[in-house]
Design a protein around this motif. Structure first.
Motif, PDB file in Angstrom:
ATOM      1  N   GLU A 176       0.932  -1.360   0.064  1.00 37.98           N
ATOM      2  CA  GLU A 176       0.104   0.090   0.040  1.00 37.98           C
ATOM      3  C   GLU A 176       0.839   1.508  -0.017  1.00 37.98           C
ATOM      4  N   ILE A 177       2.158   1.036   0.612  1.00 40.69           N
ATOM      5  CA  ILE A 177       2.877   2.212   0.754  1.00 40.69           C
ATOM      6  C   ILE A 177       3.391   2.500  -0.793  1.00 40.69           C
ATOM      7  N   ARG A 178       4.052   1.593  -1.261  1.00 34.24           N
ATOM      8  CA  ARG A 178       4.568   1.643  -2.560  1.00 34.24           C
ATOM      9  C   ARG A 178       3.690   2.081  -3.296  1.00 34.24           C
ATOM     10  N   ALA A 179       2.223   1.368  -3.532  1.00 34.88           N
ATOM     11  CA  ALA A 179       0.876   2.136  -4.464  1.00 34.88           C
ATOM     12  C   ALA A 179       1.107   3.770  -4.029  1.00 34.88           C
ATOM     13  N   ALA A 180       1.116   4.334  -2.820  1.00 36.46           N
ATOM     14  CA  ALA A 180       1.154   5.647  -2.623  1.00 36.46           C
ATOM     15  C   ALA A 180       2.295   6.420  -3.379  1.00 36.46           C
ATOM     16  N   THR A 181       3.450   5.708  -3.255  1.00 37.45           N
ATOM     17  CA  THR A 181       4.532   6.484  -3.850  1.00 37.45           C
ATOM     18  C   THR A 181       4.599   6.463  -5.400  1.00 37.45           C
ATOM     19  N   ASP A 182       3.950   5.209  -5.855  1.00 32.06           N
ATOM     20  CA  ASP A 182       3.936   5.139  -7.240  1.00 32.06           C
ATOM     21  C   ASP A 182       3.052   6.173  -8.091  1.00 32.06           C
ATOM     22  N   GLU A 183       1.900   6.753  -7.334  1.00 33.33           N
ATOM     23  CA  GLU A 183       1.201   7.708  -7.849  1.00 33.33           C
ATOM     24  C   GLU A 183       2.064   8.867  -8.115  1.00 33.33           C
ATOM     25  N   LEU A 184       3.217   9.263  -7.555  1.00 33.77           N
ATOM     26  CA  LEU A 184       4.079  10.555  -7.615  1.00 33.77           C
ATOM     27  C   LEU A 184       5.176   9.997  -8.648  1.00 33.77           C
ATOM     28  N   ALA A 185       5.500   8.763  -8.794  1.00 31.31           N
ATOM     29  CA  ALA A 185       6.615   8.470  -9.415  1.00 31.31           C
ATOM     30  C   ALA A 185       6.755   8.870 -10.884  1.00 31.31           C
ATOM     31  N   LEU A 229      12.432  13.226  -8.251  1.00 27.97           N
ATOM     32  CA  LEU A 229      13.167  12.288  -7.345  1.00 27.97           C
ATOM     33  C   LEU A 229      11.942  11.690  -6.352  1.00 27.97           C
ATOM     34  N   LEU A 230      11.974  10.552  -6.431  1.00 30.98           N
ATOM     35  CA  LEU A 230      11.099   9.625  -5.610  1.00 30.98           C
ATOM     36  C   LEU A 230      11.694   8.306  -5.305  1.00 30.98           C
ATOM     37  N   ASP A 231      12.094   7.896  -4.075  1.00 35.82           N
ATOM     38  CA  ASP A 231      12.695   6.508  -3.977  1.00 35.82           C
ATOM     39  C   ASP A 231      12.299   5.974  -2.484  1.00 35.82           C
ATOM     40  N   LEU A 232      12.047   4.566  -2.903  1.00 32.31           N
ATOM     41  CA  LEU A 232      11.401   4.007  -1.731  1.00 32.31           C
ATOM     42  C   LEU A 232      12.244   2.637  -1.798  1.00 32.31           C
ATOM     43  N   GLN A 233      13.269   2.529  -0.488  1.00 34.71           N
ATOM     44  CA  GLN A 233      14.446   1.668  -0.633  1.00 34.71           C
ATOM     45  C   GLN A 233      14.543   1.307   0.726  1.00 34.71           C
ATOM     46  N   PRO A 234      14.978  -0.004   0.922  1.00 34.02           N
ATOM     47  CA  PRO A 234      15.626  -0.427   2.523  1.00 34.02           C
ATOM     48  C   PRO A 234      16.857   0.254   2.492  1.00 34.02           C
ATOM     49  N   LEU A 235      17.201   0.786   3.874  1.00 37.68           N
ATOM     50  CA  LEU A 235      18.432   1.204   4.125  1.00 37.68           C
ATOM     51  C   LEU A 235      18.805   0.602   5.427  1.00 37.68           C
ATOM     52  N   ILE A 249      11.663   6.602   2.327  1.00 37.87           N
ATOM     53  CA  ILE A 249      11.060   7.293   1.492  1.00 37.87           C
ATOM     54  C   ILE A 249      12.255   8.578   1.214  1.00 37.87           C
ATOM     55  N   HIS A 250      12.514   8.850  -0.014  1.00 32.36           N
ATOM     56  CA  HIS A 250      13.336  10.211  -0.217  1.00 32.36           C
ATOM     57  C   HIS A 250      12.600  10.851  -1.248  1.00 32.36           C
ATOM     58  N   ASP A 279      -0.212  14.640   0.719  1.00 32.35           N
ATOM     59  CA  ASP A 279      -1.198  13.510   0.774  1.00 32.35           C
ATOM     60  C   ASP A 279      -0.209  12.431   1.160  1.00 32.35           C
ATOM     61  N   LEU A 280       0.713  12.279   0.210  1.00 31.11           N
ATOM     62  CA  LEU A 280       1.845  11.040   0.509  1.00 31.11           C
ATOM     63  C   LEU A 280       2.127  10.983   1.737  1.00 31.11           C
ATOM     64  N   PHE A 281       2.505  11.994   2.371  1.00 30.21           N
ATOM     65  CA  PHE A 281       2.940  11.876   3.939  1.00 30.21           C
ATOM     66  C   PHE A 281       1.741  11.600   4.971  1.00 30.21           C
TER      67      PHE A 281
END
Length: 129
Positions: free
Chosen positions: A27-36, A40-46, A52-53, A70-72
């Motif tokens: 669900e978080i990935r779907a929310a970030t995909d709306e802005l992709a 710059l938009l990155d969802l990665q494990p660190l 998210i950056h 809205d993403l936040f």
């Protein structure tokens, strides 16, 4: 111009330890995909924790400004242990054109504050005309 730079450290709850309970990552990935694809938009494990950056400089706030906020908010609902900051400068904002604003996500709540380190823009960052 509408300039923004932000990050979110994702945690399912404030009590989460070693990703228990697990993140609602699809669900978080779907929310970030709306802005992709826009900026710059990155969802990665660190180091085992997802983050998210994001950042961009569109000419106007348009639909991207509200979508970023809205993403936040969505992340705050989906993963209320998440925390992060979003720095924004909108030179067309009638109330805050000469200052950066910082949005803080903590415990699922997004709040807005004046950013004192980069404000006022004129004199701190730029010369007056």
């Amino acid at each position: 111009m509408f300039e923004y730079h932000g990050w979110i450290s994702l945690r399912s709850t404030a009590e989460a330890v070693d990703d228990e309970p697990p993140l609602r990552l699809p669900e978080i990935r779907a929310a970030t995909d709306e802005l992709a694809g826009y900026a710059l938009l990155d969802l990665q494990p660190l180091n085992g924790q997802y983050s998210i950056h994001l950042g961009g400089k569109p000419n106007h706030r348009g639909t991207h400004g509200p979508a970023i906020l809205d993403l936040f908010r969505k992340v705050g609902r989906l993963a209320p242990g998440s925390y992060g900051l979003l720095h924004v400068h909108d030179d067309e904002d009638p109330l805050h054109a000469d200052e950066f604003r910082v949005y803080r996500l903590a415990r699922g709540v997004l709040t807005e504050h004046r950013e004192p380190l980069l404000s006022p823009v004129i004199t701190t960052l730029e010369d007056a005309d």
